[in-house]
Design a protein around this motif. Sequence first.
Motif, short mmCIF file in Angstrom:
data_model
loop_
_atom_site.label_atom_id
_atom_site.label_comp_id
_atom_site.label_asym_id
_atom_site.label_seq_id
_atom_site.Cartn_x
_atom_site.Cartn_y
_atom_site.Cartn_z
N ALA A 202 58.97 -41.22 -29.18
CA ALA A 202 57.52 -41.26 -29.36
C ALA A 202 56.81 -40.49 -28.25
O ALA A 202 55.86 -39.74 -28.51
CB ALA A 202 57.03 -42.71 -29.40
N ALA A 203 57.29 -40.67 -27.02
CA ALA A 203 56.69 -39.95 -25.90
C ALA A 203 56.92 -38.44 -26.03
O ALA A 203 55.98 -37.64 -25.87
CB ALA A 203 57.26 -40.46 -24.58
N ILE A 204 58.15 -38.04 -26.34
CA ILE A 204 58.47 -36.62 -26.44
C ILE A 204 57.64 -35.96 -27.55
O ILE A 204 57.19 -34.82 -27.42
CB ILE A 204 59.97 -36.43 -26.70
CG1 ILE A 204 60.77 -36.77 -25.43
CG2 ILE A 204 60.30 -35.01 -27.18
CD1 ILE A 204 62.27 -36.74 -25.61
N SER A 205 57.39 -36.69 -28.63
CA SER A 205 56.70 -36.11 -29.77
C SER A 205 55.26 -35.70 -29.47
O SER A 205 54.69 -34.87 -30.18
CB SER A 205 56.72 -37.09 -30.95
OG SER A 205 55.87 -38.20 -30.70
N VAL A 206 54.65 -36.28 -28.44
CA VAL A 206 53.25 -35.96 -28.14
C VAL A 206 53.07 -35.20 -26.83
O VAL A 206 51.94 -34.89 -26.45
CB VAL A 206 52.39 -37.25 -28.11
CG1 VAL A 206 52.36 -37.90 -29.48
CG2 VAL A 206 52.90 -38.24 -27.08
N ALA A 265 71.12 -39.19 -26.72
CA ALA A 265 70.43 -39.12 -28.01
C ALA A 265 68.93 -39.40 -27.86
O ALA A 265 68.13 -38.92 -28.67
CB ALA A 265 71.05 -40.10 -29.00
N MET A 266 68.56 -40.18 -26.85
CA MET A 266 67.13 -40.45 -26.63
C MET A 266 66.34 -39.17 -26.37
O MET A 266 65.16 -39.08 -26.69
CB MET A 266 66.95 -41.37 -25.42
CG MET A 266 67.46 -42.77 -25.58
SD MET A 266 67.12 -43.70 -24.05
CE MET A 266 68.10 -45.16 -24.34
N LEU A 267 67.01 -38.18 -25.78
CA LEU A 267 66.32 -36.96 -25.37
C LEU A 267 66.37 -35.87 -26.43
O LEU A 267 66.08 -34.71 -26.14
CB LEU A 267 66.93 -36.45 -24.05
CG LEU A 267 66.71 -37.39 -22.85
CD1 LEU A 267 67.54 -36.93 -21.65
CD2 LEU A 267 65.23 -37.45 -22.49
N THR A 268 66.72 -36.24 -27.64
CA THR A 268 66.70 -35.28 -28.75
C THR A 268 65.29 -34.68 -28.87
O THR A 268 64.30 -35.41 -28.90
CB THR A 268 67.08 -35.96 -30.07
OG1 THR A 268 68.41 -36.49 -29.94
CG2 THR A 268 67.05 -34.98 -31.23
N GLY A 269 65.22 -33.37 -28.92
CA GLY A 269 63.92 -32.69 -28.97
C GLY A 269 63.47 -32.15 -27.64
O GLY A 269 62.45 -31.48 -27.54
N ALA A 270 64.24 -32.45 -26.58
CA ALA A 270 63.95 -31.93 -25.24
C ALA A 270 65.19 -31.22 -24.72
O ALA A 270 66.31 -31.45 -25.19
CB ALA A 270 63.55 -33.06 -24.30
N ALA A 322 71.20 -40.66 -14.60
CA ALA A 322 69.88 -40.04 -14.46
C ALA A 322 69.87 -38.73 -15.24
O ALA A 322 70.91 -38.10 -15.43
CB ALA A 322 69.55 -39.78 -12.99
N ALA A 323 68.69 -38.35 -15.70
CA ALA A 323 68.55 -37.09 -16.44
C ALA A 323 67.12 -36.59 -16.33
O ALA A 323 66.17 -37.38 -16.19
CB ALA A 323 68.92 -37.27 -17.91
N ILE A 324 66.98 -35.26 -16.39
CA ILE A 324 65.68 -34.60 -16.48
C ILE A 324 65.73 -33.70 -17.71
O ILE A 324 66.72 -33.00 -17.93
CB ILE A 324 65.38 -33.73 -15.24
CG1 ILE A 324 65.49 -34.56 -13.97
CG2 ILE A 324 64.01 -33.08 -15.35
CD1 ILE A 324 65.43 -33.72 -12.69
N ALA A 325 64.68 -33.71 -18.49
CA ALA A 325 64.61 -32.86 -19.67
C ALA A 325 63.24 -32.21 -19.74
O ALA A 325 62.23 -32.80 -19.33
CB ALA A 325 64.91 -33.64 -20.94
N ARG A 326 63.20 -31.00 -20.29
CA ARG A 326 61.95 -30.26 -20.43
C ARG A 326 61.59 -30.10 -21.90
O ARG A 326 62.48 -29.92 -22.75
CB ARG A 326 62.06 -28.89 -19.77
CG ARG A 326 60.77 -28.07 -19.86
CD ARG A 326 60.87 -26.76 -19.09
NE ARG A 326 59.68 -25.94 -19.32
CZ ARG A 326 59.45 -24.78 -18.74
NH1 ARG A 326 60.33 -24.30 -17.87
NH2 ARG A 326 58.36 -24.10 -19.01
N ILE A 327 60.30 -30.17 -22.17
CA ILE A 327 59.81 -29.98 -23.54
C ILE A 327 59.54 -28.49 -23.75
O ILE A 327 58.77 -27.88 -22.99
CB ILE A 327 58.52 -30.78 -23.78
CG1 ILE A 327 58.69 -32.23 -23.31
CG2 ILE A 327 58.13 -30.71 -25.26
CD1 ILE A 327 59.83 -32.97 -23.93
#
Length: 328
Positions: A202-206, A265-270, A322-327
């Motif tokens: 939900a957070a990544i989508s916006v 899998a949580m970071l799908t889309g990033a 730990a992880a970092i992902a970019r949109i």
Amino acid sequence: MNRSYLPATPTGPGEQIPADLLCIHGLPTRIRCGRCHPTTEVLAQLSPQRVLNGLLCGFDCPAESQEVVTVLHQRAPAFAPAVRAADLVRRRAVATLVSRSPWVGGVLELGAGFPDEHDNYVEIQARLAGLAMVRVQHDPVIAAHGRALLETSPASRYWHADHTDPTVATAAIAHFGRTPIVVDLAPLLLESITDAAEYVRAAISVLASGSYVVLTHLSADHDPATAEAAARTYSDTEHRHTAGGATDPAHRFALHPRTAAQITAMLTGADPLGPGLALVGDLISADDAAEVHSRRPPGANPPPADRRHTASTAAPLTCCYAAIARIS
């Protein structure tokens, strides 16, 4: 770019905080109020955020919360050092991202902790004047301290709202408009949410393109004994607490360890950065490991004088990722 775009609204969504919760020491004149000792019933209430504060800082927290910290230390001695390491990794990641990414216009921390004179966000704001910041916390005492100590400019806001609610998370992101931001998910936040994947999605989508997500998470596939013991302690605490009539989400205890595959899998889309999902012990130095192992909760045996010896003889920091992902 102009980082001072955040509207100067007085508060975010959520309940108003009674003035008598602000502090027993008279905020905002004493910065150490983030570590004040409770003398009233509301300040002494058991809360997962106050337990986390005790795990991270190793100093006295309210008696009921301190009891949980002590049980965690007994049942899962590797848990607190790993959580501290995870906190160290995510704080450094946030500071590095905002310093090296001039397009980033703000930071959102979900599950903010007690502020004090060493607060990571105080240091960031001192270096990057005008950087917009929103911090969200449902614990009323922590939120009250945060408002009194950290709302020092129109660019800095501390919301009292349920930080585990995805609609609150998306509303907080929307507050920044379409400016790229860093979303900082505090330690043990995702573990407290039953459907954490939906929360992150939900957070990544916006989020605007160029934004970042920084997360840590308790591992179910490395050192499962530690994860299971910590989760059992939280479950026992929740059963005892709800039996006493506690229903407020700010005081709900839950801990859900997850596998690397589930967290990835949580970071799908990033787009993951650097090594992707990694154990926190692989992301810090030997000196850092010695530091996180050297802190002890009140009443525990003191560590050896040689902190390197402490780290070398202690359990490895393998129960947190730990992880970092970019949109994009």
